[in-house]
Write an enzyme that holds these catalytic residues in place. Structure first.
Site, PDB file in Angstrom:
ATOM      1  N   CYS A  71       0.777  -1.044  -0.093  1.00 21.44           N
ATOM      2  CA  CYS A  71       0.036  -0.048   0.058  1.00 21.44           C
ATOM      3  C   CYS A  71       0.783   0.990  -0.074  1.00 21.44           C
ATOM      4  O   CYS A  71       0.472   2.440   0.471  1.00 21.44           O
ATOM      5  CB  CYS A  71      -0.916  -0.160   1.241  1.00 21.44           C
ATOM      6  SG  CYS A  71      -2.296  -0.886   1.346  1.00 21.44           S
ATOM      7  N   ASP A  73       8.859  -1.612   7.558  1.00 27.70           N
ATOM      8  CA  ASP A  73       8.017  -2.623   7.639  1.00 27.70           C
ATOM      9  C   ASP A  73       7.644  -3.078   9.091  1.00 27.70           C
ATOM     10  O   ASP A  73       6.325  -3.428   9.385  1.00 27.70           O
ATOM     11  CB  ASP A  73       8.541  -3.982   7.003  1.00 27.70           C
ATOM     12  CG  ASP A  73       7.440  -5.006   6.729  1.00 27.70           C
ATOM     13  OD1 ASP A  73       6.482  -4.686   6.244  1.00 27.70           O
ATOM     14  OD2 ASP A  73       7.896  -6.134   6.781  1.00 27.70           O
ATOM     15  N   ARG A 133      10.832  -8.791  -5.770  1.00 23.43           N
ATOM     16  CA  ARG A 133      11.151  -8.002  -4.433  1.00 23.43           C
ATOM     17  C   ARG A 133      12.619  -7.735  -4.494  1.00 23.43           C
ATOM     18  O   ARG A 133      13.402  -8.437  -5.379  1.00 23.43           O
ATOM     19  CB  ARG A 133      11.227  -8.907  -3.344  1.00 23.43           C
ATOM     20  CG  ARG A 133       9.724  -9.243  -3.052  1.00 23.43           C
ATOM     21  CD  ARG A 133       9.015  -8.340  -2.219  1.00 23.43           C
ATOM     22  NE  ARG A 133       7.852  -8.544  -1.826  1.00 23.43           N
ATOM     23  CZ  ARG A 133       6.969  -7.925  -0.691  1.00 23.43           C
ATOM     24  NH1 ARG A 133       7.532  -7.003   0.036  1.00 23.43           N
ATOM     25  NH2 ARG A 133       5.577  -7.872  -0.676  1.00 23.43           N
ATOM     26  N   ARG A 181      -5.982   0.833   1.425  1.00 25.49           N
ATOM     27  CA  ARG A 181      -6.164   0.980   0.055  1.00 25.49           C
ATOM     28  C   ARG A 181      -7.733   0.991  -0.158  1.00 25.49           C
ATOM     29  O   ARG A 181      -8.543  -0.116   0.027  1.00 25.49           O
ATOM     30  CB  ARG A 181      -5.499  -0.004  -0.754  1.00 25.49           C
ATOM     31  CG  ARG A 181      -5.576  -0.049  -2.264  1.00 25.49           C
ATOM     32  CD  ARG A 181      -4.923  -0.934  -2.866  1.00 25.49           C
ATOM     33  NE  ARG A 181      -3.410  -0.655  -3.068  1.00 25.49           N
ATOM     34  CZ  ARG A 181      -2.660  -0.125  -3.858  1.00 25.49           C
ATOM     35  NH1 ARG A 181      -3.395   0.266  -5.041  1.00 25.49           N
ATOM     36  NH2 ARG A 181      -1.692   0.173  -3.670  1.00 25.49           N
ATOM     37  N   ASN A 223       2.020  13.213  -0.291  1.00 29.30           N
ATOM     38  CA  ASN A 223       1.543  12.881   0.775  1.00 29.30           C
ATOM     39  C   ASN A 223       2.162  13.682   1.878  1.00 29.30           C
ATOM     40  O   ASN A 223       1.517  13.878   3.103  1.00 29.30           O
ATOM     41  CB  ASN A 223       1.881  11.309   1.122  1.00 29.30           C
ATOM     42  CG  ASN A 223       0.863  10.596   0.326  1.00 29.30           C
ATOM     43  OD1 ASN A 223      -0.247  10.886  -0.458  1.00 29.30           O
ATOM     44  ND2 ASN A 223       1.479   9.405  -0.232  1.00 29.30           N
TER      45      ASN A 223
END
Ligand code: SAT
Ligand code: MN
Length: 589
Positions: free
Chosen positions: A253, A276, A373, A404, A500
């Site tokens: 997200c 994370d 990844r 989301r 943001n």
């Protein structure tokens, strides 16, 4: 007499019957040697690591997994507590004895003709009292090398453990990568995880989701702290002061993009601490302090590019410390670089896709797997906070929860107080993404972005959050965000990414008491014109739509929340039930 750690290694050797046992020491020589071996070995018919263009991506290697092993497998992940109720409806459960029997069958002799790697590591820094000692066993050299990036691996850990039996045991074998013989079993009461049949990050790097979230969340519950699926970042405002935030978002997200944000607003700067996982303790001053137990990023490649995450691109290109691994991206054969959707506008003409086939642009399929990844050291990150290794952690002033959602949820909203914030976080829903196998795009409840990672009954977890709040002298403000709201034609209304920072600026002003709020049915909204939109091309109408609280949508939402809460029965704290009852009244239900 053998130490508990030596005894553990001996038992594992007897069980797995490897040709060789290698105890990792964390040295550079070791990294070079293991990479050399990985470049020559095949697993599943594929060479484990291939060197990439050293000029473009220094010290970087390509890895391609089995096509059946590209994401976490939540349906094969179990929390094996003595009773089913302790695991809660949020977890799959098997009785611990039965689980061990099953796993032991798989493990018996599974490392014949293989090397058993013993990885002593700490989650957290070597110096912090909040860090935890761990030992992982694995027969995957890819996992062993990844762990060196994601955690602090080394001989020091063996000293740290000494004659103690208080360390996490992670037992992993990639087996034959057969989805029918794949399980990830957690034993929170025994500080133990057993994993078989997968080499994928969250299934196999046991220090990550398995230990630092599922097991650690249970330890935190017992010991009075929180292990959360959160980024940690410091946001420096023009006055030079850093305000520290935590941010929880379900996988894929934009969490990593936020943690490494380059704000569009002049004078603002983000200092990265983690992308994370956060371990959060109550400091002596009654404030929350967070450390990042990890030492690397295991980031989603697709969508990472100079426009979306320039700092990550620099992190990948300025590789200084540890080998960076790219997994299941495509490869651009013209210059031997990893390639994924979003890293360049143009699709190179000579690509090998993530399944090793020549890529056909017109196939309509992506060249890189959507959950491909990179595994890269956090110490490469140019925005790494100087506080990153502070053993005390950083003091937290704000917690951001997100999901989301194409509708229903406003751009930003502040909770009135700690318990309202816990309620808001407990009702978060998000559309599913490629980070876990299964259908994407459905809305599922994902409280605190912890649904797949809470190692005990989530009802008790909510109560634990409320209890932590009671102990805080200066609780952080809690915010909810949704960067993903769409208009009638399905276009994102908010630009997201670097913009943001406009929302975060508002949050800092709230934390400092510089701006007021407007009440809404679901929490506190910014006052008119309080969000800095300078230089942004966005209409007033769009801003209004971004904050719309649609009665019908919320009635639907409340239905889903009630269904979710009902699963937990009387484990849902009374305070949260009261909040839900209040919300229903507000929407005439
Ligand atoms: O589970 S992983 O950490 O491998 C990836 C994710 O879902 O965040
Ligand atoms: Mn994650």
């Amino acid at each position: 007499m053998l130490t508990p750690m030596e005894l553990f290694v001996k038992e594992m050797q007897e069980l797995f019957q490897p040709d060789e046992v290698y105890i990792m020491n964390g040295s550079q020589e070791e990294a070079d040697r293991l990479i050399g071996i990985a470049q020559k070995s095949k697993v599943d018919g594929k060479v484990v690591l291939t060197k990439l263009n050293d000029k473009e991506y220094p010290n970087s290697y390509y890895h391609c997994s089995n096509t059946n092993d590209v994401a976490r497998t939540e349906h094969l992940t179990f929390v094996c507590t003595p009773s089913k109720g302790q695991a809660g409806p949020n977890n799959n459960w098997i009785e611990p004895g039965e689980a061990k029997e099953k796993m032991t069958e798989f493990f018996k002799g599974a490392m014949k003709r293989r090397t058993m790697y013993v990885i002593p590591f700490v989650m957290g820094t070597f110096e912090s009292k909040y860090s935890k000692n761990c030992v992982q066993i694995t027969d995957s050299i890819y996992v062993a090398l990844s762990m060196r990036v994601m955690a602090r691996v080394g001989k020091q850990v063996i000293k740290r453990i000494g004659s103690s039996s208080d360390f996490f045991k992670g037992i992993h074998s990639i087996g034959d990568v057969n989805p029918d013989r794949r399980y990830i079993m957690h034993f929170p009461q025994e500080n133990l995880v057993m994993s078989f049949g997968s080499g994928y990050g969250g299934n196999a790097l046991l220090g990550k989701k398995c230990y630092s979230l599922r097991i650690a969340s249970y330890l935190g519950y017992k010991e009075g702290w929180l292990a959360e699926h959160m980024i940690i970042m410091g946001v420096q405002s023009p006055d030079g002061k850093a305000t520290y935030f935590l941010g929880a978002f379900p996988s894929a997200c934009g969490k990593t993009n936020l943690a490494l944000l380059e704000p569009v607003l002049k004078g603002y700067k983000v200092w990265t601490l983690g992308d994370d996982i956060a371990w959060i303790n109550i400091g002596e001053d009654g404030q929350l302090y967070a450390i990042n137990p990890e030492a690397g990023f295991f980031g989603v490649a697709p969508g990472t590019g100079l426009k979306t995450n320039p700092v990550m691109m620099k992190t990948l290109k300025n590789n200084k410390f540890y080998p960076t691994l790219f997994t299941n991206t495509a490869v651009n054969n013209s210059n031997n670089t990893p390639w994924w959707e979003g890293v360049s506008d143009e699709v190179p003409s000579d690509l090998t896709d993530w399944q090793g086939q020549k890529y056909d642009k017109n196939s309509g399929k992506p060249a890189a797997h959507p959950n491909s990844r990179f595994t890269v050291s956090i110490y490469n990150c140019p925005t790494l906070s100087p506080e990153c290794d502070n053993p005390k952690g950083v003091p937290i002033s704000g917690i951001i929860f997100g999901g989301r959602r194409k509708d229903t949820v406003p751009l930003v909203c502040e909770a009135k107080d700690w318990n309202s914030g816990v309620f808001t976080a407990s009702i978060i829903g998000s559309e599913t993404t490629a980070a876990a196998s299964g259908e994407t795009g459905n809305v599922r409840r994902d409280p605190m972005a912890m649904l797949p990672f809470c190692g005990y009954n989530m009802g008790e977890y909510f109560q634990h959050w409320i209890n932590i709040g009671k102990k805080l002298k200066k609780p952080p403000k809690i915010f909810m965000v949704n960067w993903f709201r769409k208009d009638e034609v399905g276009k994102f209304m908010w630009p997201g990414f670097r913009d943001n920072s406009r929302i975060i600026k508002w949050m800092i002003e709230r934390i400092e008491g510089k701006t007021g709020t407007k009440e809404s049915e679901i929490g506190l909204f910014p006052q008119d014109n309080a969000i800095d939109l300078n230089g942004l091309n966005i209409t007033k109408e769009t801003m209004v739509k971004l904050f719309k609280v649609d009665k019908e949508e919320w009635k639907q939402e409340i239905k889903m929340i009630e269904e979710f809460y009902a699963k937990f029965g009387d484990k849902i704290p009374e305070d949260l039930r009261n909040h839900l009852a209040e919300l229903k009244i507000k929407f005439g239900l």
